[in-house]
Design a protein around this motif. Structure first.
Motif, PDB file in Angstrom:
ATOM      1  N   HIS A 104       5.564   4.340   4.469  1.00 35.92           N
ATOM      2  CA  HIS A 104       6.229   3.858   3.323  1.00 35.92           C
ATOM      3  C   HIS A 104       7.568   3.391   3.709  1.00 35.92           C
ATOM      4  N   GLY A 201       4.483  -2.281  -6.483  1.00 35.05           N
ATOM      5  CA  GLY A 201       4.354  -1.469  -5.244  1.00 35.05           C
ATOM      6  C   GLY A 201       5.395  -0.573  -5.248  1.00 35.05           C
ATOM      7  N   GLN A 204       4.193   4.278  -5.909  1.00 34.82           N
ATOM      8  CA  GLN A 204       3.082   4.414  -5.095  1.00 34.82           C
ATOM      9  C   GLN A 204       2.519   5.694  -5.231  1.00 34.82           C
TER      10      GLN A 204
END
Length: 233
Positions: A104, A201, A204
């Motif tokens: 991430h 995105g 998430q």
């Protein structure tokens, strides 16, 4: 040979006052094709990591010995907070190290409020967590479903809820319990924008995606659902 010292979490309480943690699963008999033969306690630093050995009989009648490691952190609850009149949802953004270490960009995950049940029932727990993470009192809580989120290794079952909030009275953009190290940013989005964040995105988190999609398919923002809170505004 001197006797082995007592093991925290088994013979004597660990730092959270727990004992007999190696007994979990030994008496399971709901599935006749599964027989637990041994449970090893691997870690109890906070939650509990176990290695369980069991005999499994498959559909062909063949029995094999297998092992699984399970992480037991208790059960949890999460809630989608929505304002039906403004068509908004209230989410949180906070740092999550496990996602940060797994690609991430910055670990700042956008989520629905959530937490462990501890010793509370699911509704009490989610009201507590919503108040702690958003600073708001929420309306009537609706149960959505219960889900095992990572059944390959984590025992946790999460209770999903939805509840209305009044966004017109919100006066702050941050919340969380400072004495527990929480630093939570509040993120208010229109429902259409929230689902766009899933597609690009920026959202998430699994539980959040599930509740946002439920909201437009079957929940408060679905076209076919009667809205008991609709007062004509």
């Amino acid at each position: 040979m001197p006797p082995s010292p007592p093991t925290p979490g088994i013979d004597v309480p660990d730092h959270r006052g727990r004992t007999a943690l190696d007994r979990t699963g030994r008496d399971l008999d709901r599935n006749p094709d599964v027989k637990v033969t041994d449970v090893e306690l691997l870690a109890t630093a906070w939650h509990v990591l176990r290695r369980t050995t069991f005999e499994y009989t498959d559909a062909a009648g063949t029995t094999s010995t297998q092992q699984r490691e399970t992480y037991d952190r208790g059960n949890g609850a999460t809630v989608l907070l929505y304002d039906p009149h403004r068509r908004t949802v209230l989410l949180t953004r906070q740092f999550r190290y496990p996602v940060y270490v797994n690609d991430h960009p910055d670990g700042m995950l956008v989520e629905t409020p959530a937490g462990l049940l501890d010793d509370d029932d699911p509704v009490t727990a989610i009201r507590r967590e919503a108040a702690e993470e958003t600073g708001l009192e929420i309306g009537e809580v609706e149960h959505v479903y219960d889900v095992y989120m990572s059944p390959g290794s984590v025992t946790e079952r999460v209770h999903f809820f939805a509840a209305p909030y009044d966004g017109s009275v919100r006066e702050h953009d941050r919340a969380g319990l400072l004495d527990e190290g929480e630093d939570i940013e509040l993120v208010e989005l229109g429902i259409e924008e929230a689902n766009a964040w899933i597609r690009d995105g920026r959202i998430q988190d699994a539980k959040t995606i599930m509740l946002l999609q439920w909201a437009v398919l079957d929940g408060p923002f679905s076209t076919g659902r009667a809205q008991p809170w609709d007062d004509g505004r």
